[in-house]
Motif scaffolding. Structure first.
Motif, mmCIF file in Angstrom:
data_model
loop_
_atom_site.group_PDB
_atom_site.id
_atom_site.type_symbol
_atom_site.label_atom_id
_atom_site.label_comp_id
_atom_site.label_asym_id
_atom_site.label_seq_id
_atom_site.Cartn_x
_atom_site.Cartn_y
_atom_site.Cartn_z
ATOM 1 N N MET A 132 7.565 16.096 -2.478
ATOM 2 C CA MET A 132 6.825 14.936 -2.681
ATOM 3 C C MET A 132 7.388 13.911 -2.073
ATOM 4 N N GLU A 133 6.228 12.896 -1.397
ATOM 5 C CA GLU A 133 6.787 11.711 -0.765
ATOM 6 C C GLU A 133 5.757 10.833 -0.961
ATOM 7 N N PHE A 134 6.390 9.415 -1.022
ATOM 8 C CA PHE A 134 5.531 8.265 -1.072
ATOM 9 C C PHE A 134 5.725 7.523 0.636
ATOM 10 N N GLN A 135 4.526 7.285 1.163
ATOM 11 C CA GLN A 135 4.648 6.622 2.447
ATOM 12 C C GLN A 135 3.874 5.201 2.273
ATOM 13 N N SER A 188 18.292 2.205 -2.373
ATOM 14 C CA SER A 188 18.291 0.724 -2.923
ATOM 15 C C SER A 188 17.387 -0.035 -2.164
ATOM 16 N N ASN A 189 16.513 0.840 -1.218
ATOM 17 C CA ASN A 189 15.549 0.359 -0.501
ATOM 18 C C ASN A 189 14.532 -0.804 -1.248
ATOM 19 N N ASP A 190 14.004 -1.708 -0.647
ATOM 20 C CA ASP A 190 12.865 -2.736 -1.377
ATOM 21 C C ASP A 190 11.637 -1.884 -1.536
ATOM 22 N N CYS A 191 11.382 -0.980 -0.820
ATOM 23 C CA CYS A 191 9.950 -0.359 -0.879
ATOM 24 C C CYS A 191 10.505 1.200 -1.497
ATOM 25 N N PRO A 192 9.207 1.723 -1.991
ATOM 26 C CA PRO A 192 9.318 2.912 -2.612
ATOM 27 C C PRO A 192 9.257 4.133 -1.919
ATOM 28 N N LEU A 214 3.763 18.274 -1.435
ATOM 29 C CA LEU A 214 3.741 19.539 -0.286
ATOM 30 C C LEU A 214 3.173 19.176 1.099
ATOM 31 N N GLY A 215 3.489 17.950 1.530
ATOM 32 C CA GLY A 215 2.957 17.559 3.007
ATOM 33 C C GLY A 215 1.338 17.260 2.984
ATOM 34 N N LEU A 216 0.881 17.295 1.875
ATOM 35 C CA LEU A 216 -0.746 17.063 1.851
ATOM 36 C C LEU A 216 -0.833 15.770 1.154
ATOM 37 N N PHE A 217 -1.768 14.709 1.629
ATOM 38 C CA PHE A 217 -2.092 13.602 1.076
ATOM 39 C C PHE A 217 -2.875 13.947 -0.073
ATOM 40 N N SER A 218 -2.297 13.359 -1.322
ATOM 41 C CA SER A 218 -3.035 13.311 -2.790
ATOM 42 C C SER A 218 -3.851 12.354 -3.032
ATOM 43 N N PHE A 219 -3.138 10.938 -3.157
ATOM 44 C CA PHE A 219 -3.824 9.853 -3.488
ATOM 45 C C PHE A 219 -3.341 8.641 -3.142
ATOM 46 N N TYR A 220 -3.977 7.503 -3.208
ATOM 47 C CA TYR A 220 -3.463 6.043 -2.543
ATOM 48 C C TYR A 220 -3.575 5.007 -3.855
ATOM 49 N N PHE A 221 -2.636 4.271 -3.911
ATOM 50 C CA PHE A 221 -2.575 2.870 -5.065
ATOM 51 C C PHE A 221 -1.925 1.975 -4.176
ATOM 52 N N SER A 222 -2.046 0.573 -4.699
ATOM 53 C CA SER A 222 -1.550 -0.600 -4.188
ATOM 54 C C SER A 222 -0.926 -1.216 -5.534
ATOM 55 N N TRP A 223 0.063 -2.205 -4.943
ATOM 56 C CA TRP A 223 0.826 -2.849 -5.796
ATOM 57 C C TRP A 223 -0.053 -3.745 -6.668
ATOM 58 N N ALA A 253 0.666 -1.216 -0.101
ATOM 59 C CA ALA A 253 -0.168 -0.092 0.000
ATOM 60 C C ALA A 253 0.731 1.447 0.012
ATOM 61 N N VAL A 254 0.627 2.055 -1.049
ATOM 62 C CA VAL A 254 1.145 3.357 -1.258
ATOM 63 C C VAL A 254 0.403 4.660 -0.842
ATOM 64 N N GLY A 255 0.949 5.679 -0.239
ATOM 65 C CA GLY A 255 0.050 6.949 -0.281
ATOM 66 C C GLY A 255 1.196 8.137 -0.782
ATOM 67 N N PHE A 256 0.689 8.680 -1.872
ATOM 68 C CA PHE A 256 1.399 9.993 -2.297
ATOM 69 C C PHE A 256 0.958 11.021 -1.666
ATOM 70 N N PHE A 257 1.916 11.933 -1.162
ATOM 71 C CA PHE A 257 1.839 13.174 -0.732
ATOM 72 C C PHE A 257 2.429 14.356 -1.408
#
Length: 425
Positions: free
Chosen positions: A216-219, A197-201, A122-131, A116-120
């Protein structure tokens, strides 16, 4: 207790999850955190499974979450999800490939990492997606839709050498997660990078190697690092007692024991050809008695056996045992699940011949007992009938309990004949 061995010295291998399955959840160190039951639920004709009392993911998901395990026909996989109340989104926590929609999702191969990945922005949640099942360069990759001007389609993948991507500014051999957008099918434009080189993004993304300002950031919206293993839950036996889990007036009662009803002589009393059960539930302020019986087409939970009784739940099934999740009639009960107790393990012994015939005879005996009892209520003297029934029960017990091979075939056949006619064995 009943014996569940279908063949000589061969224990059964369950192929259905009639009574659900156990979910074993481990932390990143391999320590078992909990074992909880996934209950089968009929969702408009489709069987899904739900876990109501898990606490292993509280540090990530918060308290009082429900896990739902269901098949995703589009992606051809089983998924474990939960509903995020704050975001009002269903989040995929784990996936299982290689198990069909009509099979139990039983496996040690559940994948809970980087799902499960959340895209932010400028610090604000934008959208979510899954593998969605893809891999690039040995790590998970993602394709998804979202709203991030000026693009609507995106992909996210790992490369061992970001220097090959124009505009990255990375030295040769620099690994990175690459975030790209597209407005034209098949044509993607690099947006930002997470040099790792992390396994997750998951992490902060920058526009180029020499400009380490992140906007921007993926959480991680999932439970990366945990492990899930599922094992089938044997329904058990129902010939003496069954176990009931239910929620009544918002109070949950677990492992309530319901006992088969017998008459004063110890004979099982039947209704519509099947034995029925009696149980006491410690409600507040008084303990209440309930009955579980078969009405000819379904199993019913009620507070009595006559026409004035209140029915609370039903299981529409003509089964020997009343196992499963029940449909609820009244607001008092919000959940009812029934399973059996552990069966006597007879797998080191031989099973009786003519097993199916004996099962049918047992059902007939239940009806015969009920019939004789009804006659006695009207004053008939049924002593000879009881004697005949006792004789049949004795023969039945001999055929059922003696291991196959202890008496010869002719003797067994003669005993079977003697269930219906006189025969001197």
């Amino acid at each position: 207790m009943s014996c569940n061995c279908p063949d000589t010295n061969k224990c059964p291998s369950p192929t259905t999850c009639l009574c659900g399955f156990e979910t074993n959840i481990y932390n990143s160190s391999g320590v078992l955190l909990e074992t909880v039951t996934a209950y089968p639920i009929d969702a408009e004709g489709t069987i899904i499974y739900q876990v109501f009392n898990s606490t292993a993911f509280e540090s990530t998901l918060g308290q009082a979450y429900t896990l739902t395990i269901a098949y995703n026909y589009e992606l051809e996989r089983w998924e474990m999800t939960y509903f995020n109340n704050d975001l009002e989104l269903t989040i995929v926590l784990g996936v299982l490939y290689g198990v069909g929609p009509d099979d139990c999702p039983i496996s040690n191969c559940w994948d809970l990492d980087c799902i499960a990945v959340g895209f932010f922005s400028l610090g604000l949640f934008s959208f979510y997606f899954s593998w969605d099942g893809g891999y690039t360069n040995g790590k998970k990759s993602y394709t998804f839709s979202g709203a991030f001007t000026p693009y609507t389609e995106f992909r996210l993948y790992w490369t061992p050498d970001a220097s090959t991507i124009p505009g990255s500014g990375a030295p040769a051999g620099t690994p990175a997660w690459v975030f790209e957008g597209s407005n034209t099918p098949g044509v993607y434009v690099p947006i930002s990078y997470y040099f790792s080189s992390n396994d997750c993004p998951y992490g902060p993304y920058i526009f180029e190697y020499i400009n380490p300002v992140s906007r921007m950031e993926f959480q991680d919206f999932g439970v990366t690092g945990f492990d899930l293993k599922t094992t089938i839950l044997d329904c058990g036996c129902c010939d003496e007692t069954i176990l009931i889990d239910l929620t009544f007036d918002d109070i949950t009662y677990l492992d309530v024991v319901a006992t088969v009803v017998r008459d004063e002589y110890g004979n099982v009393v039947g209704i519509n050809g099947k034995q029925y059960y009696e149980m006491e539930i410690p409600l507040t302020p008084y303990t209440a008695t309930f009955y579980l019986y078969f009405d000819g087409t379904r199993w019913v939970l009620a507070n009595g056996l006559d026409g004035e009784a209140t029915q609370y739940a039903e299981l529409v099934a003509n089964t020997e045992c009343p196992f499963g999740i029940y449909n609820i009639f009244r607001e008092d009960i919000t959940f009812l699940y029934i399973r059996g107790i552990e069966c006597f393990d007879c797998c080191d012994y031989d099973t009786p011949k003519n097993r199916n015939l004996l099962k049918k005879k047992k059902a007939i005996f239940v009806d015969e007992i009920s019939s004789i009892r009804s006659k006695e209520l009207f004053g008939f003297n049924c002593g000879p009938e009881w004697d005949d029934l006792f004789r049949k029960h004795l023969i039945f017990d001999v055929l059922w309990c003696l291991p196959y091979g202890k008496i010869c075939d002719d003797e067994q056949q003669c005993l079977i004949n003697n269930l219906n006619e006189n025969c001197n064995c």
